[in-house]
Structure formats: C-alpha cells, structure tokens
Design a protein around this motif. Structure first.
Motif: not given
Length: 292
Positions: A20-28, A36-39, A77-82
C-alpha cells in the motif's frame, strides 16, 4: 482494493501494508517534476505487473487516491510528505558523516538506491523473513544483482532477540549511524517498542533515530487514519499508539534526546507543493527525530 502485487511464481508475497505504501509513492511519480515531492525511479521495477498495469491507466492514480481519501482522509498526503521529510533528514545525516543506515521494517523502501551519497554508506535493511526474501528477489531482478553496500537481515520485533537486532545484523556501534523506523510502531506491542529502542540505544553516541508513531487516540477510536488499514486485505492490526509526551519520555528513558516531533502543520510548511496541489495531510501520525 486488495493486494497491489501479485507474483507469477510461487515466491513469497510482500506485506500488504508495504504494498500500500509503495503504491502511494508510485502514484507520486506521476506528478510533474515541479510538483512531486521526491523521485523514486526504482520503485516501479520493484512492484509487480498489476501495479504497473494500473499506473498505465491515466485515471489509475486518481482512482487509488480517491479510494484512500474516502477511507482515510489525508493518508496519501501524510505518506508522501513523511517520505520526503525522512529523505531530507537522511541526506543531512549523510552530509554530516553518517556511515551506516539501518532501516527497520524496510518493506519497499528504496532509499538505499536513490539518496545521493548513500552508496558510500553501509545500509542494513531489516524486516520479517518473507518480506526480506521478496525484497532481495525484487531488487536482484530489477538491478541485475544485489548491491554490495546493502545487507538484508530478518527481524522479529516481538522476539527477545529484538533488543540486539541491530548489532546482530552487523551494525557497528563505533560508526555514526542513522536508524529509520517508518510506519512500524503502530503494529508493535509495548514491550516490542521497548526492545526496539533498547537496540537503538545500544549503538551509543553518534546514533540518530527517525521514528513514526500514530496518536493513541486514533488507535483507540479506530477513526480517521486508523481506517487506512481497511485499504488492504490481510494487514496486521494496529496495536500501539502514543502521545507526544509519551514518545519524548520513552526516548529519554533509552538515552535518546528528542530533536523534533512533527506532523501535518510542519509538513505543510515545509512542502508548499501540497497546498498548491490541494493535498490534505492527516494530523494523526507524527515523526520524531532523536539522537543518542
């Protein structure tokens, strides 16, 4: 929504919460460079065909975010900003001379491959045995071989041995070390968290710790962010929550000095892209930075 990954063979499946966490980072990664916040260029290769198929759909990312926001507002938003904040803390530590990085509950964490200069450090990735097996296979398949600067080690934070997990994995107490424990503590018992902090404090001076925790009120009420566990099937239950004063006390009891404790307001201040994108950030999880 179910699992985001599936295997074509009979190999181990990853933890659904890690997926789940990985999917959110992939969406970013679908956001333009300026937004985007990070690569995270390695992540797509680590994820299975199902995740890649979903992301080929121009509505795939939006539909996943919509499901997340409907169940746990502000979780994405929490996950990607964290993720971005911990990246920043790690970069700073490496610039100050950190030579070891230990990632507890590593899941699909890709910092060992994407943070500038980390290839000169020794990275230890610790997780449950089946997750470590999956991660090793995925990294080797994506990169062609396992990186020499990364050590993969199994850990059970609920076991007695967890109090010595870092040194048992090979972390040298004499070297300046950063320990990252992201999205882990809510799944632990009280005693397991104590053992984890004992393991960190055993490394002594020169050790930095980044650790996330969910507010106790959230875990108790099963409201808000706690409902994020409903986004995956088969994920472990949430067991442990803290209040900021409790987190500070626990750190102090283990010889660790609290440097900062941040949540949604600070994330929004640090990363104005969130407001421009109208991304909500849940206030129900905090990130602490501490040092020995």
């Amino acid at each position: 929504m179910g699992l985001f990954l599936r295997r074509k063979d009979d190999g181990p499946l990853p933890e659904p919460t890690a997926a789940m966490s990985a999917m959110c980072r992939l969406i970013e990664q679908l956001e333009p460079d300026s937004r985007r916040l990070f690569d995270d260029p390695l992540l797509e290769g680590l994820l299975g065909d199902y995740a890649r198929y979903r992301m080929m759909d121009p509505w795939g990312g939006a539909s996943v975010i919509g499901r997340i926001e409907g169940t746990a507002p502000g979780y994405y938003g929490l996950l990607v900003s964290r993720t971005c904040f911990i990246d920043d803390v790690l970069r700073d530590a490496l610039e100050r001379g950190t030579t070891q990085v230990a990632i507890i509950g590593a899941g699909f964490d890709t910092r060992a491959h994407r943070i500038p200069g980390i290839e000169h450090a020794h990275v230890f990735e610790l997780d449950l045995p089946h997750m470590i097996e999956y991660k090793r296979d995925a990294v080797a398949s994506t990169l062609g071989s396992l990186p020499e600067h990364v050590t993969y080690a199994s850990i059970d934070l609920e076991s007695l041995e967890a109090a010595h997990a870092l040194t048992d994995a090979g972390v040298d107490p004499a070297e300046p070390t950063m320990v990252i424990c992201e999205d882990v503590t809510q799944y632990l018992s009280d005693i397991a968290l104590e053992r984890l902090l004992t393991s960190v404090s055993s490394l002594g001076l020169g050790t930095d710790l980044v650790l996330t925790y969910v507010l106790k009120s959230t875990v108790r009420s099963h409201d808000g962010l706690a409902q994020a566990k409903g986004l995956v099937h088969g994920g472990p239950p949430w067991r442990l929550g803290l209040y900021p004063a409790e987190a500070a006390r626990l750190l102090a009891e283990h010889g660790l000095t609290l440097i900062t404790d941040i949540s949604a307001d600070e994330y929004r201040r640090r990363y104005p892209q969130l407001a421009r994108r109208k991304v909500k950030v849940s206030p129900e999880e905090h990130t602490v930075v501490a040092s020995a």
